[in-house]
Design an enzyme around this catalytic site. Sequence first.
Site, short mmCIF file in Angstrom:
data_model
loop_
_atom_site.label_atom_id
_atom_site.label_comp_id
_atom_site.label_asym_id
_atom_site.label_seq_id
_atom_site.Cartn_x
_atom_site.Cartn_y
_atom_site.Cartn_z
N GLU A 37 82.05 31.29 67.56
CA GLU A 37 80.83 31.96 68.02
C GLU A 37 80.23 32.73 66.86
O GLU A 37 80.93 33.39 66.11
CB GLU A 37 81.18 32.88 69.19
CG GLU A 37 80.00 33.18 70.09
CD GLU A 37 79.10 34.26 69.52
OE1 GLU A 37 77.89 34.02 69.42
OE2 GLU A 37 79.62 35.34 69.17
N HIS A 38 78.91 32.68 66.74
CA HIS A 38 78.25 33.05 65.50
C HIS A 38 77.99 34.54 65.32
O HIS A 38 77.78 35.02 64.21
CB HIS A 38 76.91 32.31 65.46
CG HIS A 38 76.45 31.93 64.09
ND1 HIS A 38 75.67 30.84 63.84
CD2 HIS A 38 76.68 32.49 62.89
CE1 HIS A 38 75.42 30.76 62.56
NE2 HIS A 38 76.02 31.74 61.95
N SER A 39 77.96 35.31 66.41
CA SER A 39 77.42 36.66 66.29
C SER A 39 78.28 37.67 65.52
O SER A 39 77.73 38.52 64.82
CB SER A 39 77.10 37.22 67.68
OG SER A 39 78.24 37.28 68.50
N CYS A 67 80.08 37.57 62.78
CA CYS A 67 79.88 37.55 61.32
C CYS A 67 79.18 36.25 60.95
O CYS A 67 79.19 35.28 61.71
CB CYS A 67 81.20 37.68 60.57
SG CYS A 67 82.39 36.37 60.93
#
Length: 604
Positions: free
Chosen positions: A364-366, A368
């Site tokens: 999941e990207h959020s 870092c």
Amino acid sequence: MTVSGLRTLRRSLYMRYNSTTATPRLLSLPRLPVPELRTTLDRYLRSIEPFLLEDETRGGLPFSTAYALRGKWADEFAAGVGSVCQKRLLALDRASPNNWLNDNFWMNKAYLEWRSPLLINSNWWLAFHDDNQIPAHAKEKISDITPWQVRRGAWLVHRTLSFKDLLSRQELYPDTTRTGIWLRENTAKMFNTARIPKSICDILSRPPLSSEPDAQKIYLMIYGWCYAITVYNPTSPPQLVEVQELEKRIRSAVVDAQQRLVSGEEAIRIGALTADERDRWTENLRHLLALSPKNKRTHQVICQSLLGLSLDGPSPTFSLAGQDAITSHLHAIRSTNSNMANRIFDKAYTIIVDPSTRAGASGEHSPCDALVPSIVAEWALAEGVDPSFFNAPEPAPFSSPTSEQTYCERLDWDIDDKIKSECSDAMSRAKAIIDNSDNNVFWFEDYGTDWIKGAVHQSPDAYIQMMLQLAYFKTRGEFTATYETALTRMFKRGRTETIRTFTKESRAWVLGMVDANTSQQTRRNLLHNALHAHSSLTREAATGRGIDRHLLGLKLMLRPLSGETSAFLDDELFKRSQEWKLSTSGLSAGHLFKGTGYAVNTRV
């Protein structure tokens, strides 16, 4: 991130700190600046010039008229509400402990408010090269989960957590370097966290204390079932178990899952719910947690665990060769119809291994930026499975449950008919997303970065960006706003800035390339102009002088409910210039990946 910037970073990462030859000096990173309002507006006006030139070519307003109108709106903004918004942004900066952007709204606006499924639309992925230490016979005649699959999974998990621990103890890249500060802070965000769906805006789970039991576990997915595996010994401080012990613990979960299959038990495909539209997953998770305390416990362990390990089942594409095999591997890591329920897409970092020992990671990207996990993964891949760390060079076949001790905790779910139906529907929706997307790698072998630097005397990154502009125009017959990421890692809690690749100079070069009457020397001159313009934009973005994050901040400072409006911000071209139909950023230029990928939120 640019190729040259990544190489500089990688060189600094491989410099080990030697306390006997250097005097420790604690460093601090400077604050991300709030750019000057007029400077940002002037750079923005320059960035929309190619759009206005294209509009004129296609029957729109003359360039001079359209540009003058935008200049007038920019002047009015600077003299009026824009100045007010700038003052508010500066006040917010003074009140922010670290960073005016990341402390206040970047996470929400860039990621957590987005309601589209994480699958395909947001999560990043890395496809690893094969491990040459694993014998060829381990990759043949595969019909189920294999002992070598478990061994490579254990090895990759152990290497990843070893890197984390070395950073935490500052035995690698300490806080006496700016790179050390940036890498340690950002790598820590990869572990012990997950995205939790909420109405309107998601949140990130609370990282547990390192002494808490759940903080010392990984979660493991097999055939859609989930297990918790403790990977640290209960010492003070906790010590990572040996890789051989980790292999044994994972094997016990595999044996348990295989026995469940034999007995006719069927896994609940909760993983597919995490691939669903965020508001739908919010509703389903709320229902799940209300059904049973067991569900709360399972979800908590998944969120607070260090990372995920997905051991996928066999695929009919294992027998493919050449480019088809690479494409198959990329699809499998990104997710396919057969393995989508064997993932928790909310998790920040998941290692994936299939029965042929092909491996990769997704996340999941959020928490870092995607470059961070690619650095961690590259370190983990630098050494293949070493047989000297195990009792035997060849892992034994799986034994019966009665002959292997259990070292795992089942993370099961209590469900009702609603959740059962939702899982089925989520599988169908995810399949539609997967079938409507593609990923591939094109191997170009005529020349590479050395030739670009030697013959063209320019940045390889800028050069490739121009090739992408040309390719897009030749295949689509038009230009589009183009996104490339620049890391603002030199600043405290820095994240990213946009490099706007579509420029007046890149447009002129592309048009010269498709015009048969343009001479080679003119094309060469146009290319150098385009490369120089792109390199300048890259420097500006990386040093806190980009425009897109500043424009976002100014827009968020506007108070429309109080009657504040701006023709500058409401301009359709303001929005169109940020619709990134072409997103060109890469996770890493490393040699240990077959391919990488991620999606970009076109709203910011």
